[in-house]
Design a protein around this motif. Structure first.
Motif, PDB file in Angstrom:
ATOM      1  N   LEU A 550     -11.268  11.863   5.895  1.00 48.21           N
ATOM      2  CA  LEU A 550     -10.775  11.567   4.283  1.00 48.21           C
ATOM      3  C   LEU A 550     -10.306  10.230   4.152  1.00 48.21           C
ATOM      4  CD1 LEU A 550     -10.423  13.720   2.094  1.00 48.21           C
ATOM      5  CD2 LEU A 550      -8.055  13.729   2.859  1.00 48.21           C
ATOM      6  N   HIS A 554     -11.562   7.431   1.859  1.00 51.55           N
ATOM      7  CA  HIS A 554     -10.843   6.657   0.922  1.00 51.55           C
ATOM      8  C   HIS A 554     -10.737   5.139   1.086  1.00 51.55           C
ATOM      9  CE1 HIS A 554      -6.706   6.569  -1.552  1.00 51.55           C
ATOM     10  NE2 HIS A 554      -6.525   5.600  -0.704  1.00 51.55           N
ATOM     11  N   SER A 583      -9.945  11.957  -2.928  1.00 52.22           N
ATOM     12  CA  SER A 583      -9.544  11.885  -1.403  1.00 52.22           C
ATOM     13  C   SER A 583      -7.936  11.741  -1.352  1.00 52.22           C
ATOM     14  CB  SER A 583     -10.147  10.850  -0.803  1.00 52.22           C
ATOM     15  OG  SER A 583      -9.746   9.602  -1.397  1.00 52.22           O
ATOM     16  N   HIS A 584      -7.507  11.189  -2.225  1.00 56.48           N
ATOM     17  CA  HIS A 584      -5.920  11.125  -2.317  1.00 56.48           C
ATOM     18  C   HIS A 584      -5.147  12.476  -2.484  1.00 56.48           C
ATOM     19  CE1 HIS A 584      -2.011   9.395  -3.701  1.00 56.48           C
ATOM     20  NE2 HIS A 584      -1.804   9.216  -2.463  1.00 56.48           N
ATOM     21  N   GLU A 587      -5.818  14.772   0.655  1.00 57.85           N
ATOM     22  CA  GLU A 587      -4.491  14.479   1.575  1.00 57.85           C
ATOM     23  C   GLU A 587      -3.286  15.147   1.145  1.00 57.85           C
ATOM     24  OE1 GLU A 587      -2.405  11.296   4.174  1.00 57.85           O
ATOM     25  OE2 GLU A 587      -2.185  11.463   1.968  1.00 57.85           O
TER      26      GLU A 587
ATOM     27  N   ILE B 121      -3.169   7.506   4.007  1.00 59.24           N
ATOM     28  CA  ILE B 121      -4.679   7.583   3.641  1.00 59.24           C
ATOM     29  C   ILE B 121      -4.799   6.442   2.632  1.00 59.24           C
ATOM     30  CG2 ILE B 121      -4.114   9.048   1.460  1.00 59.24           C
ATOM     31  CD1 ILE B 121      -6.938  10.246   2.404  1.00 59.24           C
ATOM     32  N   GLN B 122      -3.591   5.949   2.068  1.00 65.06           N
ATOM     33  CA  GLN B 122      -3.590   4.765   1.280  1.00 65.06           C
ATOM     34  C   GLN B 122      -3.696   3.485   2.082  1.00 65.06           C
ATOM     35  OE1 GLN B 122      -0.394   6.611  -0.512  1.00 65.06           O
ATOM     36  NE2 GLN B 122      -1.011   6.033  -2.610  1.00 65.06           N
TER      37      GLN B 122
END
Lengths: 768, 149
Positions: A550, A554, A583-584, A587, B121-122
């Motif tokens: 993921l 991203h 994708s965010h 998560e 993730i960011q």
């Protein structure tokens, strides 16, 4: 010391050697009649009592060597001679006028053959000789005896009949116990006599050799206890050189000790009849009179007939009593066991009436000792004493059932102190665990004996020496049975055994059920663990293996946007931006799931938490967003209490509820009321037991929730609105908050109607 | 700047994560050479056998960025072995992992990790974390004089 009969004849008899007194060969008779002993071969007189001269004017010495013709006329003589030829131990009676004696007195001849002699005893005729054999009376008497429902009734009838026949002042029925002590169980007396009912006396009151004789000769008669014994002439039988055996002689002179005893009893005349059950001396009918009393032979025979009838019937009456007892015990046992089987707590049920274990069979008291608890029923030792006894039993009484009728003999350290309530004991061991017992207690037998004369002072002689009397016998018997209870009957032991068996079966059943439950619980636990593990591993996989790709998606979308935006048109850029957003969001979902799984299997860190501080902290975190959204926060019920809980998680719960209250609100002025304490009546919250729980609530004036969704909102990832509305979110917050509250032992729920705001309540137990 | 010449060791099995890391290193103008091990065994082979291991630099790294979730010998085992090795234990190890679970974090510090970062993730947030890490460990902090062969 081993004395022969001959040694003893010349030894003075005392209370200590009276057990060896040769009472069957006294060599003397009572003087109310006279005795002639004949040689069976010649029918000539070989011994005579010394009182023949006094009674019939013929000296004993002169009678020796002659026949009965010296007293009887020829016709009677022939009749008697015929009778003598066929004699046995059983007495034969003939009336005869002594024709050759001055005045020709009428005598009864009582004849039997024993010890190689023919015994002819002459008894004078008595005025009380009325019609002796009254068949109607006998018929009625027998009918009553047969109909008597119990042993005691039966004895009472017998006593009354014998008194009616003989006219004695007192007729008492003695019963012997297995230890040969006696007890008066029925009596009929003249109205002015003190009762002896209930008196016991020691076995030694009737010496062994007397008991042996009572089995042979059923009836003993002393018309005048103040008599002077009349010796035989000669004292020893010439053929044998010893006194003749007078076991079956009605005139036999009795022991001087016995006469003394009678004298102290205030008894001037007695008649005793043996009661024999299957060759054992069961008891006696004893008659006493305050003045000398001569009872004719026929009446004595009638009394003996009643005694024999009694003897024949007694076994049946005893069996009937036992059957009645047995039935009674069986009934109560069945009731108890049935009740105990149905009870949730069988140990508790043993001590509950209807009946308790104490009521199944006769005992003074009982105790149910289980799992450290001691329940006492009836007359028992104290709880502390019972606990000591349990310790002693665990050490000293192996086996499932211990019983004694004299605890003091086994348990010298503690038993004597328990004599009043627990001289007798049955202890049924319940489990392998020590101290689990059912106990039955029986008091010392002396404590249970009451008799009407018990307040009499023991009589003393002038010089202070205690002499024998019923009261002294009773005192002597009491000494002998100290620390002893009535013995446990086989039936009672069987009942105790059965109760024990039943309870241990129930225990086993309960244990098996418990085991089965444990097994199914452990299976459940295993399943739970597995599902927990699965959730954990899923959460772990989710957090790593799912998040990694993921993140890749991203990041690469981002890199594309950063590095190649110039080469893409607006549509391409927008698609890449969507990819980044999705994708965010994914998560976020994974993170929520992970959080929820952690709530489930992480232990709470419970401490005292100041709820005011937690609220302040939650409000601080949300303040910027409250300001942005024009939300007012009102606190009710302050100051709040200090609660028990996990501070971090409580903070999460408040934060979640407060931010929801702010988010799901489209009014220009949003108001959130957060409070603590009793709720308004009407809803489920009003039913919360505030003694056990703290109640908190978060109320908003927002959009509300339709009742049909009240369950759904707590489901993981369940959203009621689109993602773009009301600030989005994964839909995991309430599920997590609810789980956290439940982990504390509380509950979280909503009360709301669509369009009218919502109130979220949660409870926290006051003790964790 | 002797430290600048020492390599930064990245133990990371995931190619995309390594790419993102490199992007962040570039962004923050990292001077040190970057070495990558794809799994725990490789990392141990280099660290425990430095100086003899063929194809590996003759020096120990200045710092190690260690992922926990590795194929084969996982990151925790690598951490434990390094921190129990007197010759290696002074090398700062920065755990860089997806896991944010308290037990993972506690375990790593117990084993002697010098720092623990979570991968977010960011990308922006990740880039920033890498920047802070480089600034701190390679510029602000004094590092031990590692053994020279």
């Amino acid at each position: 010391m081993n004395l022969t009969d001959n040694d003893l004849i010349t030894t003075p008899v005392t209370l200590t050697n009276c057990d060896r007194e040769p009472i069957h060969i006294p060599g003397a008779i009572q003087p109310y009649g006279f005795l002639l002993c004949l040689d069976p071969a010649t029918q000539l007189i070989v011994q005579a009592s010394a009182n023949t001269e006094a009674l019939v004017g013929l000296a004993a010495e002169d009678l020796l060597g002659g026949g009965l013709g010296q007293l009887l006329g020829p016709a009677r003589l022939a009749e008697v001679a015929g009778c003598l030829a066929t004699l046995t131990e059983t007495a034969q009676l003939l009336g005869a006028r002594l024709e050759t004696v001055a005045g020709q007195p009428y005598y009864k001849l009582i004849m039997h053959r024993y010890d190689e002699l023919l015994w002819v005893e002459f008894e004078p005729v008595v005025e009380t000789d009325a019609a002796p054999l009254d068949l109607a009376f006998l018929n009625a008497a027998l009918g009553q005896m047969l109909a008597a429902p119990t042993v005691l009734d039966f004895c009472q009838h017998a006593a009354e009949q014998v008194r009616a026949i003989t006219g004695f002042d007192r007729v008492a029925i003695y019963r012997f116990a297995p230890d040969e002590s006696g007890e008066i169980i029925a009596e009929a007396t003249a109205p002015d006599l003190p009762p002896w009912l209930g008196l016991h006396y020691p076995a030694s009151d009737i010496p062994q050799q007397a008991r042996a004789m009572y089995l042979k000769n059923w009836l003993r008669f002393i018309p005048d206890a103040a008599y002077q014994p009349v010796p035989l002439v000669p004292g020893l039988r010439p053929a044998t050189g010893r006194p003749p055996d007078m076991t079956y002689a009605v005139l036999r002179s009795v022991s001087p000790i016995h006469l003394e005893y009678l004298h102290h009893m205030g008894s001037a005349a007695t008649l005793t009849i043996s009661l024999i059950d299957e060759g054992q001396l069961w008891g006696m009918i004893t008659c006493h009179h305050r003045t000398p009393r001569l009872v004719g032979f026929e009446l004595r025979e009638l009394c003996q007939f009643i005694g024999k009838t009694f003897s024949a019937l007694i076994a049946g009456k005893v069996r009937a009593d036992q059957r009645a007892d047995q039935l009674h015990v069986r009934e109560r046992l069945a009731q108890l066991l049935e009740r105990v089987s149905r009870a949730d707590d069988f140990v508790e049920a043993l001590a509950q009436p209807g009946p308790t274990i104490q009521e199944v069979f006769g005992c003074g008291g009982a105790a149910v000792c289980f799992g450290g608890e001691v329940q006492l029923l009836g007359d028992t030792p104290t709880e502390a004493q019972v606990r000591k006894l349990l310790a002693w039993l665990s050490e000293n009484a192996p086996g499932p059932l211990f019983h004694t009728d004299s605890l003091a003999a086994h348990y010298p350290t503690g038993g004597p102190a328990l004599r009043a309530t627990a001289s007798g004991l049955i202890a049924a061991a319940l489990a392998d665990a020590p101290g689990h017992y059912l106990l039955w207690f029986r008091p010392e037998v002396v404590q249970t004996v009451t008799w009407a004369g018990q307040n009499d002072k023991p009589q003393l002689l002038a010089d202070g020496q205690i002499f024998l009397s019923p009261r002294q016998s009773f005192e002597a018997w009491k000494q002998l049975v100290e620390y002893t209870a009535a013995p446990w009957q086989p039936l009672e032991l069987a009942a105790a055994h059965e109760i024990r068996q039943h309870v241990t079966d129930l225990q086993l059943k309960a244990f098996n059920e418990l085991q089965a439950r444990t097994l199914s619980l452990s299976a459940l636990n295993t399943a739970l663990e597995r599902s927990n593990d699965e959730l954990d591993s899923f959460a772990y996989v989710a957090s790593h293996d799912l998040k990694e790709p993921l993140r890749g998606i991203h990041n690469y979308s981002l890199f594309l946007l950063e590095d190649y935006a110039a080469q893409l048109d607006a549509d391409g850029v927008q698609k890449l931006q969507t990819l980044v957003r999705l994708s965010h969001r994914m998560e976020g979902l994974i993170e929520s799931l992970l959080q929820l799984s952690r709530v489930g299997h992480t232990d709470l860190v419970v401490m005292d938490v100041d709820a005011n501080e937690v609220l302040a902290e939650a409000a601080d975190l949300l303040r910027p967003r409250f300001e942005q959204t024009d939300t007012q926060l009102v606190v009710a019920g302050a100051p709040w209490p200090t609660v028990r809980g996990d501070r971090v998680r409580l903070l999460e719960v408040f934060s979640n509820l407060l931010s929801n209250a702010m988010k799901y609100n489209d009014r220009p002025t949003k108001t959130i009321t957060v409070g603590q304490g009793p709720a308004a009546p009407g809803g489920p919250a009003a039913a919360v037991d505030l003694g056990q729980y703290f109640l908190f609530y978060v109320r908003d004036n927002g959009i509300g929730i339709d009742a049909k969704h009240h369950g759904n909102i707590f489901k993981l990832f369940k959203r009621l609105h689109g993602q773009e509305k009301y600030g989005g979110g994964t839909g995991a917050g309430l599920a997590i908050a609810k789980k956290m509250v439940e982990k504390h032992g509380g509950q979280l729920w909503v009360e709301s109607a669509l369009g009218y705001g919502a109130t979220f309540y949660f409870t926290l137990p006051k003790t964790i | 700047m002797y430290n600048a010449l020492k390599p930064v060791l990245v133990v990371e099995d995931n190619a995309e994560d390594f790419t993102a890391l490199n992007r962040a290193f570039r962004k923050h103008a990292l001077q040190n050479p970057v070495l990558r091990c794809e799994d725990g065994d490789q990392a141990l082979e280099y660290l425990q056998g430095y100086g003899q291991a063929a194809g590996w630099p003759q020096v120990l790294p200045a710092i190690v960025l260690l992922d926990l979730n590795l194929p084969g010998t996982d990151g925790r085992a690598v951490l434990e072995m390094v921190k129990n090795d007197p010759r290696l234990r002074s090398i700062p190890i920065i755990v860089f992992s997806t896991s944010s679970s308290a037990s993972d974090i506690d375990t790593c510090y117990q084993l002697g990790a010098n720092s623990y970062l979570t991968k977010t993730i960011q990308y922006g947030a990740m880039e920033e974390k890498i920047g802070v890490t480089i600034k701190y460990w390679l510029r602000a902090a004094e590092l031990p004089q590692a053994l020279q062969v």
